[in-house]
Design an enzyme around this catalytic site. Structure first.
Site, PDB file in Angstrom:
ATOM      1  N   ASP A  70       3.965   1.852  -4.143  1.00 15.50           N
ATOM      2  CA  ASP A  70       2.916   2.216  -5.089  1.00 15.50           C
ATOM      3  C   ASP A  70       2.947   1.179  -6.204  1.00 15.50           C
ATOM      4  O   ASP A  70       3.959   1.062  -6.907  1.00 15.50           O
ATOM      5  CB  ASP A  70       3.222   3.623  -5.629  1.00 15.50           C
ATOM      6  N   TYR A  96     -11.873   6.705 -12.724  1.00 16.16           N
ATOM      7  CA  TYR A  96     -12.078   5.477 -11.946  1.00 16.16           C
ATOM      8  C   TYR A  96     -12.807   4.422 -12.782  1.00 16.16           C
ATOM      9  O   TYR A  96     -12.347   3.285 -12.893  1.00 16.16           O
ATOM     10  CB  TYR A  96     -12.901   5.821 -10.711  1.00 16.16           C
ATOM     11  N   ASP A 153       0.861  -1.189   0.000  1.00 13.30           N
ATOM     12  CA  ASP A 153       0.000   0.000   0.000  1.00 13.30           C
ATOM     13  C   ASP A 153       0.893   1.232   0.000  1.00 13.30           C
ATOM     14  O   ASP A 153       1.919   1.256   0.686  1.00 13.30           O
ATOM     15  CB  ASP A 153      -0.899  -0.021   1.255  1.00 13.30           C
ATOM     16  N   SER A 189      -6.853   1.095  -4.705  1.00 10.92           N
ATOM     17  CA  SER A 189      -7.345   2.253  -5.462  1.00 10.92           C
ATOM     18  C   SER A 189      -8.072   3.215  -4.536  1.00 10.92           C
ATOM     19  O   SER A 189      -8.859   2.784  -3.697  1.00 10.92           O
ATOM     20  CB  SER A 189      -8.335   1.858  -6.570  1.00 10.92           C
ATOM     21  N   GLY A 235       1.263  -9.133 -13.232  1.00 13.32           N
ATOM     22  CA  GLY A 235       2.618  -9.634 -13.501  1.00 13.32           C
ATOM     23  C   GLY A 235       3.185 -10.366 -12.292  1.00 13.32           C
ATOM     24  O   GLY A 235       3.835 -11.407 -12.432  1.00 13.32           O
ATOM     25  N   THR A 243      -4.549   6.758   0.318  1.00 13.19           N
ATOM     26  CA  THR A 243      -5.822   6.870   1.047  1.00 13.19           C
ATOM     27  C   THR A 243      -5.922   5.816   2.150  1.00 13.19           C
ATOM     28  O   THR A 243      -6.763   5.935   3.030  1.00 13.19           O
ATOM     29  CB  THR A 243      -7.048   6.746   0.110  1.00 13.19           C
ATOM     30  N   LYS A 261     -11.157   0.914 -14.057  1.00 10.81           N
ATOM     31  CA  LYS A 261     -11.668  -0.382 -13.593  1.00 10.81           C
ATOM     32  C   LYS A 261     -12.122  -1.236 -14.773  1.00 10.81           C
ATOM     33  O   LYS A 261     -11.955  -2.461 -14.771  1.00 10.81           O
ATOM     34  CB  LYS A 261     -12.812  -0.179 -12.602  1.00 10.81           C
TER      35      LYS A 261
END
Ligand code: UDP
Length: 314
Positions: free
Chosen positions: A56, A145, A31, A75, A102, A35, A149
């Site tokens: 990140d 967003y 993380d 996200s 990956g 947020t 997605k």
């Protein structure tokens, strides 16, 4: 079993971590805390089964050792975040998902994409089944967003079809519970905070738009069932208790016993008019349905926010 949870310091990710620990997983949290918050991991800081990597996933990621499952839950997810962090939102859903896929491929791990009802945009059918392709404005304020997605779902299916990766896609509808950020701008924290502080509840537009609110433990149960299944198509996870935002505001005022009133603010651009999942697929494929009553979930969430706000006198 060892899982990687991207976004594991966030609201949904940290609840998933708790559940995976109960399922005897060890968990690597990745993380960047844009947020998410270490407060959500405070209770496991001395648990040797949990590792935290501050990174990140929009940058290439590496995790030492074997990994059995990658849960890609990173996200920012509030419409306020889409305005404040548009590029990071697109990067994490796009290239971040590429990196998470990956990682799963390199480790021979299974992979789950945390997707969203936002792939349906402002839906023209209700309730929304997984077979509905959606109605998304590709250049609107929510597009960063929604389109990220949608891309992440396409990428997940491409990895399945091209590389034979064992993948899952969960589409979450509005989810709430403790560990939501008090100031994240979404309707549940906003209304509860406003009600507890005796401030007006800010309804955007006329409040006739609808949402269906699901309690986090139910959603996490759906995730675990999906992880344990071999079902490869997207699965909606959410409740069918649809209500208007105005009804929701009055419900929060009632439950909290607040003296707050409702104030109407201008509506948001591209705010979906209605949102209610068709959950037939989750019911038949996973034997899943939500169990927590809205009122019970809200009471648990209100207690959490009360503690966060300190001593509140109504
Ligand atoms: N909303 C509102 N007042 C607020 C925050 C949100 O009326 O203070 C409305 C918003 O316009 C939307 C719904 O509540 O119709 C749900 O908004 P949220 O930000 O929770 O997430 P969304 O479901 O839109 O992604």
């Amino acid at each position: 079993m060892r899982a990687v949870v991207t976004g594991g310091a966030g609201f949904l990710g940290s609840h998933l971590m708790d559940r995976l620990l109960l399922e005897d997983y060890s968990v690597v949290i990745v993380d960047n805390l844009i947020t998410g918050s270490l407060e959500n991991l405070e209770h496991v800081k001395n648990d040797s089964r949990v590792e935290f990597i501050k990174a990140d996933i929009s940058e290439p990621i590496s995790v030492d050792g074997p990994v059995d499952f990658v849960f890609n839950f990173a996200s920012p997810a509030s419409p306020d975040d889409f305005r404040n962090f548009p590029i990071p939102v697109m990067k994490v859903g796009g290239v971040g998902t590429l990196h998470a896929l990956g990682l799963a491929k390199a480790k021979g791990a299974k992979f789950m994409m945390a997707s969203t009802s936002e792939v349906y945009g402002d839906p023209t059918v209700s309730p929304q089944p997984e077979t509905y392709w959606g109605n998304v404005n590709p250049i609107g304020p929510r597009a960063v967003y929604d389109e990220a997605k949608r891309y992440s779902e396409a990428l997940t299916m491409a990895y399945r079809n091209w590389h034979g990766l064992d993948t899952r896609i969960a589409r979450f509808f509005n989810t709430f519970g403790p560990r939501m950020r008090l100031n994240d701008g979404r309707v549940v924290p906003n209304f509860i905070k406003q009600a507890l502080l005796g401030e007006p509840l800010t309804v955007y537009g006329d409040g006739s738009q609808t949402r269906s609110f699901g309690y986090v433990s139910d959603l996490v149960e759906g995730v675990v069932r999906l992880a344990n299944s071999s079902y490869q198509q997207p699965v909606n996870l959410g409740t069918q208790v649809e209500m208007t935002v105005l009804e929701f505001a009055h419900e929060i005022i009632r439950i909290t016993g607040s003296k707050s009133e409702v104030s109407f603010l201008p509506g948001l651009v591209d705010d979906p008019r209605q949102r209610k999942p068709d959950i037939t697929r989750a019911q038949t494929e996973l034997g899943w349905e939500p169990k927590v009553e809205l009122i019970d979930g809200l009471n648990l969430t209100i207690s959490y926010f009360k503690a966060k706000l300190g001593q509140v006198t109504l």
